[in-house]
Design a protein around this motif. Structure first.
Motif, PDB file in Angstrom:
ATOM      1  N   ARG A 138      -5.092   9.329   0.335  1.00  0.00           N
ATOM      2  CA  ARG A 138      -5.128   8.709  -0.984  1.00  0.00           C
ATOM      3  C   ARG A 138      -4.102   7.575  -1.032  1.00  0.00           C
ATOM      4  O   ARG A 138      -2.942   7.759  -0.651  1.00  0.00           O
ATOM      5  CB  ARG A 138      -4.827   9.727  -2.082  1.00  0.00           C
ATOM      6  N   VAL A 139      -4.518   6.401  -1.492  1.00  0.00           N
ATOM      7  CA  VAL A 139      -3.648   5.234  -1.464  1.00  0.00           C
ATOM      8  C   VAL A 139      -3.658   4.507  -2.808  1.00  0.00           C
ATOM      9  O   VAL A 139      -4.558   4.699  -3.630  1.00  0.00           O
ATOM     10  CB  VAL A 139      -4.059   4.245  -0.344  1.00  0.00           C
ATOM     11  N   ARG A 140      -2.645   3.639  -2.981  1.00  0.00           N
ATOM     12  CA  ARG A 140      -2.544   2.798  -4.173  1.00  0.00           C
ATOM     13  C   ARG A 140      -2.088   1.409  -3.745  1.00  0.00           C
ATOM     14  O   ARG A 140      -1.194   1.272  -2.913  1.00  0.00           O
ATOM     15  CB  ARG A 140      -1.538   3.398  -5.160  1.00  0.00           C
TER      16      ARG A 140
ATOM     17  N   GLU B 273      -9.121   3.130  -3.380  1.00  0.00           N
ATOM     18  CA  GLU B 273      -8.181   3.952  -4.148  1.00  0.00           C
ATOM     19  C   GLU B 273      -8.848   5.218  -4.671  1.00  0.00           C
ATOM     20  O   GLU B 273      -8.207   6.276  -4.771  1.00  0.00           O
ATOM     21  CB  GLU B 273      -7.619   3.157  -5.328  1.00  0.00           C
TER      22      GLU B 273
ATOM     23  N   LYS C  91     -10.460  -1.183  -4.997  1.00  0.00           N
ATOM     24  CA  LYS C  91     -10.497  -0.166  -6.054  1.00  0.00           C
ATOM     25  C   LYS C  91     -11.267   1.066  -5.593  1.00  0.00           C
ATOM     26  O   LYS C  91     -10.862   2.211  -5.857  1.00  0.00           O
ATOM     27  CB  LYS C  91     -11.147  -0.745  -7.317  1.00  0.00           C
TER      28      LYS C  91
ATOM     29  N   LEU D 234       0.876  -1.169   0.000  1.00  0.00           N
ATOM     30  CA  LEU D 234       0.000   0.000   0.000  1.00  0.00           C
ATOM     31  C   LEU D 234       0.915   1.222   0.000  1.00  0.00           C
ATOM     32  O   LEU D 234       1.705   1.399   0.920  1.00  0.00           O
ATOM     33  CB  LEU D 234      -0.914  -0.010   1.218  1.00  0.00           C
TER      34      LEU D 234
END
Length: 234
Positions: A214-216, A200, A197, A13
């Motif tokens: 905000r994450v990926r 995200e 998703k 993450l």
């Protein structure tokens, strides 16, 4: 009901913006912040509780399903067994999948075994070792103190200053999801990926509307990453 498999999804993450998950520390220290983040008690390093990730993806999936409008309880809590039992027939399948993935309250009497045990296990996410070591070598901090103010609309001046601790943008954490697969389950893997998703697209932790959280997600296994990349949450 028979357990057929336990799938495991490991990955990273990455923070696209600063992250604040509060520690609930009510003690104000001189020179400190009035809004600290949760940290490991031994290392004092930031981490992300698995409950924070799991709770947020559950909330987002429930919102996306439209089932929130059918809540039978008076509060804003998660969907429960009563909501499944009272849902229209065309919505019961979606509700059942959510309850199986995330579980039901211990107060719900699932006498028929329709829901069964919670399928999803989300581990606490600790700092990625390579990222942490690189930050140490460069003398870079793991967290920052962000100053915020309210604006007096008449005077045009800043009021009510507050200081919020955040994990810095770019920090990486190792994540692990385990999914119990029972005979007769629906496609809970796709449901999990849809939830990630949505996360995200939304935000994790506090102050998401102000750009925090905000994450990926990037998975270690290329096949898993390919499946995840193909998911369309809507």
């Amino acid at each position: 009901m028979r357990l057929e498999q336990i799938k495991e999804y490991n990955g990273t993450l990455e923070l696209v913006s600063g992250l604040h998950i509060g520690a609930g520390d009510t003690e104000m220290r001189i020179g400190g912040t009035d809004n600290p983040i949760v940290k490991h008690p031994h290392t004092n390093e930031p981490y992300i509780p698995g409950s924070s990730i799991k709770g947020k993806i559950r909330s987002l999936l429930e919102l996306a399903s439209g089932l929130i409008a059918l809540r039978r309880g008076a509060d804003g809590g998660p969907l429960g067994l009563r909501d499944f039992q009272g849902a229209p027939e065309e919505k019961q399948g979606d509700c059942l999948d959510l309850l199986r993935l995330f579980g039901i309250s211990g107060g719900d009497a699932d006498k028929t075994g329709t829901v069964g045990p919670t399928r999803l296990i989300v581990s606490d996410a600790f700092l990625d070792k390579a990222w942490r070591d690189d930050a140490w070598q460069q003398g870079l901090p793991f967290t920052e103190i962000k100053s915020e103010n309210s604006i007096d609309r008449i005077k045009g001046t800043a009021t009510n200053p507050r200081f919020t601790e955040r994990v810095v943008e770019g920090a990486k954490f190792k994540v692990s999801f385990r999914l119990k697969v029972f005979g007769g389950d629906g496609d809970l893997e796709t449901l999990l990926f849809k939830g990630l998703k949505l996360l995200e697209m939304d935000a994790l932790g506090g102050s998401g509307s102000r750009g925090y959280g905000r994450v990926r997600f990037v998975f270690d296994d290329p096949e898993t990453q390919g499946m995840y990349g193909a998911i369309q949450p809507f």
